[in-house]
Design a protein around this motif. Sequence first.
Motif, mmCIF file in Angstrom:
data_model
loop_
_atom_site.group_PDB
_atom_site.id
_atom_site.type_symbol
_atom_site.label_atom_id
_atom_site.label_comp_id
_atom_site.label_asym_id
_atom_site.label_seq_id
_atom_site.Cartn_x
_atom_site.Cartn_y
_atom_site.Cartn_z
ATOM 1 N N HIS A 97 5.960 22.572 -16.502
ATOM 2 C CA HIS A 97 6.365 21.659 -15.631
ATOM 3 C C HIS A 97 7.354 20.626 -16.017
ATOM 4 O O HIS A 97 7.993 20.007 -15.069
ATOM 5 N N CYS A 98 7.292 20.383 -17.332
ATOM 6 C CA CYS A 98 8.244 18.979 -17.746
ATOM 7 C C CYS A 98 9.321 19.142 -18.698
ATOM 8 O O CYS A 98 10.409 18.478 -18.795
ATOM 9 N N ALA A 99 9.209 20.098 -19.528
ATOM 10 C CA ALA A 99 10.158 20.270 -20.608
ATOM 11 C C ALA A 99 11.677 20.557 -20.164
ATOM 12 O O ALA A 99 12.671 20.110 -21.004
ATOM 13 N N LEU B 251 -2.357 16.755 -19.186
ATOM 14 C CA LEU B 251 -0.941 16.716 -19.298
ATOM 15 C C LEU B 251 -0.440 15.164 -19.831
ATOM 16 O O LEU B 251 0.124 15.186 -21.067
ATOM 17 N N TYR C 259 2.885 20.759 -20.035
ATOM 18 C CA TYR C 259 4.166 20.169 -20.170
ATOM 19 C C TYR C 259 5.229 21.031 -20.328
ATOM 20 O O TYR C 259 6.333 20.815 -19.741
ATOM 21 N N GLY D 260 -2.824 20.577 -22.199
ATOM 22 C CA GLY D 260 -1.819 19.639 -21.823
ATOM 23 C C GLY D 260 -0.491 19.956 -22.363
ATOM 24 O O GLY D 260 0.512 19.959 -21.548
ATOM 25 N N GLU D 261 -0.406 20.552 -23.657
ATOM 26 C CA GLU D 261 0.897 21.286 -24.039
ATOM 27 C C GLU D 261 1.518 22.185 -23.529
ATOM 28 O O GLU D 261 2.577 22.266 -23.020
ATOM 29 N N GLY E 144 10.318 15.842 -26.003
ATOM 30 C CA GLY E 144 10.166 14.569 -25.240
ATOM 31 C C GLY E 144 11.386 13.797 -25.225
ATOM 32 O O GLY E 144 11.369 12.630 -25.197
ATOM 33 N N HIS F 192 12.697 16.626 -19.442
ATOM 34 C CA HIS F 192 12.110 15.779 -20.396
ATOM 35 C C HIS F 192 12.336 16.282 -21.935
ATOM 36 O O HIS F 192 12.371 15.513 -22.880
ATOM 37 N N TYR G 129 -1.743 14.620 -23.479
ATOM 38 C CA TYR G 129 -1.043 15.250 -24.416
ATOM 39 C C TYR G 129 0.343 14.237 -24.463
ATOM 40 O O TYR G 129 0.579 14.271 -25.596
ATOM 41 N N THR G 130 0.979 13.921 -23.435
ATOM 42 C CA THR G 130 2.417 13.256 -23.640
ATOM 43 C C THR G 130 2.213 11.808 -24.237
ATOM 44 O O THR G 130 3.096 11.258 -24.915
#
Length: 425
Positions: A326-328, A396, A323, A319-320, A335, A331, A399-400
Amino acid sequence: MSRQRWAVAGGLGTLLLVALLALVVWQLNRLDEAPPPAVPVADLATQRERGAYLARAGNCAGCHTVAGGVPYAGGRGIETPFGTVFAPNLTPHATTGLGDWSSEDFWRALHNGRGRDGRLLTPAFPYPNFSRVTRADADALFAYLQGLAPVDQPRRPHELRFPYDSQAALAVWRALYFRPAVHAEDPRQDAEWNRGVYLVEGLGHCSACHAPRNALGASGEQLGGGLMPMRDWYAPALDAAHEAGVAGWPRAQVVELLRTGRTELASASGPMAEVVRGSTQHLSDADLGAMALYLQRLPQQPVPVAAASSKAPPVNVRGERLYAKHCADCHGEAGEGVPGAYPALAGNRALLLDPPANPVRIVLGGGFAPATAGNPRPYGMPPFAAVLADDEVADLLSYTRNAWGNSAPPVTPLEVHRLRDRALR
């Protein structure tokens, strides 16, 4: 069971059946209260302008317009657990719309949930809320609709399963759950609060989504949150700080969210984005302020106490990693988000909702705030349904929901799988 007991049970069953039939007959044939007298209107154009505003406040076009169709001409299908209800044509066409209706007929539909022919209307039309609408406002709405261009679009019959397609079933439902309401000012509250309750509980029908429903689709007026049937979005509690309560917010932030669909504290997505785009962005500052005041004064649910655990949650390595990939970039590595663009995920109430329907749907189908006059070019989040498998989405989100001080139940691949098809519609 002895013969005597069987006889007693049979007699009780017969009495219950007779009582039920009597209840149905009473509901189908009872006389509704006479409508209050119409309020004299000096200027029809002004009344219709007022009606257009009220139609926006009630988001009438949201249900009564099919995608790509003429506004208010009906035809949109509304899925329910009992089948599909199709919204009728509200334009003044003589045979397929409201052309032959009177203002009394229209008020009766809003206030009593009965059609012009006396038939009971399905509560997918939220007359339990609209019953509060005053005669003057009902007349203004009707005058506005009568001023629209007539559209010849026949009403599509509802596709409800038996027995929910019967007038008898509606009669039983109404006897159990519906009483016509009257809007009355509460003398213990100020005028702004009274305006707020009229908009939130009446014309705005917020409880139609934000109140829990029982097995027969009935809800109270409490705004304690609930999963929206057949849509699989969770309408969060408006009376709970850990969900969507705004009691602790600055008033201006509540108004800004309703007007533009986003603030530094939250953003609207899914069905709420539709409401902001079609309804609340068009309301006056005074009405938005009244709604905000009422929502802020709601009695608050207690914040749930998280179950204590002596064991730290396992490290969600995949999950980390997902993240970071795809997300960091948007976001933030911790986070933290980007002010004015991408929401922070640390402490994000929408991310931590339980059930996790909304974050699952946003990851799969994308997240899009409404385009409004106050925020015409909102930032959006692309869909990841074609990129991530069910177990990857679950890792994912798990994790978040437990990083950066967050704490929420993990998401399972089964939950993601169940929501995948709905998220892509």
